[in-house]
Design a protein around this motif. Structure first.
Motif, PDB file in Angstrom:
ATOM      1  N   GLU A  63      25.188  40.573  44.126  1.00  0.00           N
ATOM      2  CA  GLU A  63      24.904  39.657  43.022  1.00  0.00           C
ATOM      3  C   GLU A  63      23.402  39.547  42.757  1.00  0.00           C
ATOM      4  OE1 GLU A  63      26.685  35.933  43.871  1.00  0.00           O
ATOM      5  OE2 GLU A  63      28.754  36.653  43.647  1.00  0.00           O
ATOM      6  N   ALA A 116      35.078  46.839  43.430  1.00  0.00           N
ATOM      7  CA  ALA A 116      34.676  45.855  42.424  1.00  0.00           C
ATOM      8  C   ALA A 116      34.043  46.536  41.212  1.00  0.00           C
ATOM      9  CB  ALA A 116      33.698  44.857  43.038  1.00  0.00           C
ATOM     10  N   MET A 117      33.264  47.585  41.452  1.00  0.00           N
ATOM     11  CA  MET A 117      32.659  48.330  40.354  1.00  0.00           C
ATOM     12  C   MET A 117      33.735  48.998  39.504  1.00  0.00           C
ATOM     13  SD  MET A 117      29.480  49.893  42.566  1.00  0.00           S
ATOM     14  CE  MET A 117      28.869  51.019  41.323  1.00  0.00           C
ATOM     15  N   ALA A 119      36.936  48.018  39.276  1.00  0.00           N
ATOM     16  CA  ALA A 119      37.693  46.967  38.598  1.00  0.00           C
ATOM     17  C   ALA A 119      36.931  46.445  37.384  1.00  0.00           C
ATOM     18  CB  ALA A 119      37.985  45.827  39.566  1.00  0.00           C
ATOM     19  N   SER A 120      35.613  46.329  37.523  1.00  0.00           N
ATOM     20  CA  SER A 120      34.796  45.876  36.401  1.00  0.00           C
ATOM     21  C   SER A 120      34.858  46.862  35.243  1.00  0.00           C
ATOM     22  CB  SER A 120      33.347  45.699  36.861  1.00  0.00           C
ATOM     23  OG  SER A 120      32.509  45.344  35.783  1.00  0.00           O
ATOM     24  N   ARG A 121      34.827  48.151  35.578  1.00  0.00           N
ATOM     25  CA  ARG A 121      34.906  49.162  34.515  1.00  0.00           C
ATOM     26  C   ARG A 121      36.282  49.148  33.850  1.00  0.00           C
ATOM     27  NH1 ARG A 121      32.071  51.037  30.596  1.00  0.00           N
ATOM     28  NH2 ARG A 121      32.901  53.004  29.799  1.00  0.00           N
ATOM     29  N   ALA A 123      38.237  46.627  33.543  1.00  0.00           N
ATOM     30  CA  ALA A 123      38.324  45.427  32.711  1.00  0.00           C
ATOM     31  C   ALA A 123      37.651  45.642  31.358  1.00  0.00           C
ATOM     32  CB  ALA A 123      37.682  44.253  33.438  1.00  0.00           C
ATOM     33  N   GLN A 124      36.640  46.498  31.337  1.00  0.00           N
ATOM     34  CA  GLN A 124      35.932  46.767  30.086  1.00  0.00           C
ATOM     35  C   GLN A 124      36.711  47.704  29.176  1.00  0.00           C
ATOM     36  OE1 GLN A 124      32.152  48.347  31.283  1.00  0.00           O
ATOM     37  NE2 GLN A 124      31.577  46.499  32.432  1.00  0.00           N
ATOM     38  N   PRO A 127      42.001  46.523  30.173  1.00  0.00           N
ATOM     39  CA  PRO A 127      42.356  45.460  31.124  1.00  0.00           C
ATOM     40  C   PRO A 127      43.776  45.555  31.673  1.00  0.00           C
ATOM     41  CG  PRO A 127      41.210  44.569  29.209  1.00  0.00           C
ATOM     42  CD  PRO A 127      41.515  45.994  28.899  1.00  0.00           C
ATOM     43  N   GLU A 201      27.115  50.933  36.315  1.00  0.00           N
ATOM     44  CA  GLU A 201      27.058  49.489  36.203  1.00  0.00           C
ATOM     45  C   GLU A 201      26.896  49.025  34.761  1.00  0.00           C
ATOM     46  OE1 GLU A 201      25.262  47.492  40.117  1.00  0.00           O
ATOM     47  OE2 GLU A 201      23.829  48.745  39.058  1.00  0.00           O
ATOM     48  N   PRO A 203      27.942  48.664  30.720  1.00  0.00           N
ATOM     49  CA  PRO A 203      29.160  48.646  29.911  1.00  0.00           C
ATOM     50  C   PRO A 203      29.312  49.925  29.124  1.00  0.00           C
ATOM     51  CG  PRO A 203      27.948  46.586  29.698  1.00  0.00           C
ATOM     52  CD  PRO A 203      27.049  47.533  30.412  1.00  0.00           C
TER      53      PRO A 203
END
Length: 203
Positions: A63, A116-117, A119-121, A123-124, A127, A201, A203
């Motif tokens: 973070e 986590a990286m 999952a973040s991608r 979600a973008q 989803p 990292e 978007p």
């Protein structure tokens, strides 16, 4: 179809390979290389407890400094901590416990930051795409199968036997290099892939 997702899956595949190799050969290493039968359970427990305890710390660091940078540092520390297993031999249980403690703590980053990286991608870009997480699980399972198929027959051909005292010195040396050397080499490849993927990292 997403380039970043594909890149993260490739990194996950290569980065999971060292864990697959060590998981496949852990029992053989403790019993035959360290000559410490009976210590497998406590050492494995120490390894995973260290990973679980360190995971929140890696999240805090990610973070503050970004998961990409923190994961690269953690991978490098993983090589430094686990490489010590190359130098151990019969009776070095206490030293290997330190290796388990340090490498387990570093594994906490692998278990949290890279998923986590991804999952973040996901979600973008999509989803509701459960297929993405199915692929993530698949690449992890694939490395376990590959490690078993590639390494165990080679050790058997070299003369490695499950009974203590029956294996040749050459097979024990090969076991040590497979257990500690191969994962370090694979981790270096994972570091190179992650370092070249500076856009994962964004978007």
């Amino acid at each position: 179809r997403d380039a970043q997702a594909r890149r993260l899956l490739l990194i996950a595949l290569v980065n999971a390979a060292p864990v697959a190799v060590t998981s496949t050969l852990f029992l053989f290493y403790v019993e035959l290389a360290l000559e410490a039968p009976g210590w497998e359970g406590p050492l494995l427990l120490l390894f995973f407890l260290a990973a679980a305890a360190a995971a929140p710390l890696w999240g805090i660091l990610a973070e503050r400094h970004g998961p990409h940078r923190v994961l690269l540092v953690a991978m490098a520390l993983g090589i430094a901590s686990f490489g010590g297993a190359l130098l151990l031999g019969p009776g070095d249980v206490a030293l290997f416990a330190l290796v388990c403690l340090a490498s387990g703590a570093v594994l906490g980053a692998d278990l949290t930051l890279l998923p986590a990286m991804f999952a973040s991608r996901m979600a973008q870009i999509s989803p509701s795409a459960a297929e993405g997480f199915g692929l993530w699980s698949f690449v992890s399972k694939l490395t376990l199968a590959f490690a078993a198929v590639a390494l165990l027959p080679a050790l058997e051909r070299a003369g490695l036997q499950t009974a203590a005292g029956t294996s040749s010195d050459t097979s024990i040396s090969l076991l040590i290099w497979f257990y500690a050397g191969v994962p370090c080499a694979l981790k270096l490849l994972a570091i190179a892939l992650l370092a070249s993927a500076k856009d994962v990292e964004t978007p």
